[in-house]
Design a protein around this motif. Structure first.
Motif, PDB file in Angstrom:
ATOM      1  N   ARG A  47      10.453  -5.640 -43.431  1.00 13.81           N
ATOM      2  CA  ARG A  47       9.235  -5.970 -44.175  1.00 13.81           C
ATOM      3  C   ARG A  47       9.132  -7.493 -44.260  1.00 13.81           C
ATOM      4  N   THR A  48       8.052  -8.001 -43.801  1.00  8.26           N
ATOM      5  CA  THR A  48       7.835  -9.445 -43.876  1.00  8.26           C
ATOM      6  C   THR A  48       6.724  -9.716 -44.865  1.00  8.26           C
ATOM      7  N   ALA A  49       6.797 -10.878 -45.446  1.00  6.19           N
ATOM      8  CA  ALA A  49       5.754 -11.248 -46.426  1.00  6.19           C
ATOM      9  C   ALA A  49       4.468 -11.573 -45.671  1.00  6.19           C
ATOM     10  N   ARG A  50       3.367 -11.089 -46.201  1.00  7.85           N
ATOM     11  CA  ARG A  50       2.062 -11.370 -45.596  1.00  7.85           C
ATOM     12  C   ARG A  50       1.549 -12.703 -46.131  1.00  7.85           C
ATOM     13  N   PRO A  51       0.929 -13.472 -45.251  1.00 12.58           N
ATOM     14  CA  PRO A  51       0.342 -14.748 -45.769  1.00 12.58           C
ATOM     15  C   PRO A  51      -0.859 -14.449 -46.662  1.00 12.58           C
ATOM     16  N   ALA A  52      -0.998 -15.231 -47.696  1.00 13.48           N
ATOM     17  CA  ALA A  52      -2.083 -15.011 -48.654  1.00 13.48           C
ATOM     18  C   ALA A  52      -3.389 -15.618 -48.233  1.00 13.48           C
TER      19      ALA A  52
END
Length: 103
Positions: A98-103
């Motif tokens: 799981r990677t963080a999504r850019p905001a």
């Protein structure tokens, strides 16, 4: 030469039998230990006979004993630890990152 071969085979089997009698809980299946001892005896006799020649049958049988002991020592498991059973991951499945999504 035949007497040396039979003697080396007997030494290897005797060492394997003694190992199974004294350390049954630290050795694998007896069907593996017996042939390993016999092969170690024959291999030790062959190496010693090749290196020293055939004039010294007692030394050749001593080499058979040493090689049988060395090969059987490779089968001995450490005392007090149980073997760890590991299962393989099912084929085709990888863990999902799981990677963080850019905001």
């Amino acid at each position: 030469m035949i007497v040396e071969t039979v003697g080396a085979l007997a030494i290897g089997l005797a060492v394997a039998w003694l190992a199974l009698r004294r350390l049954p809980h630290r050795l694998p299946d007896p069907r593996l230990v017996g042939p390993t001892g016999a092969a170690g005896g024959l291999l030790g006799a062959f190496v010693t006979h090749t290196a020293l020649g055939g004039a010294q049958p007692l030394v050749i049988l001593g080499g058979a004993l040493v090689m049988a002991l060395a090969l059987l020592s490779l089968l001995v498991r450490p005392a007090g630890r149980r073997p760890v059973r590991r299962t393989a991951r099912p084929a085709g499945r990888r863990p999902v990152r799981r990677t963080a999504r850019p905001a």
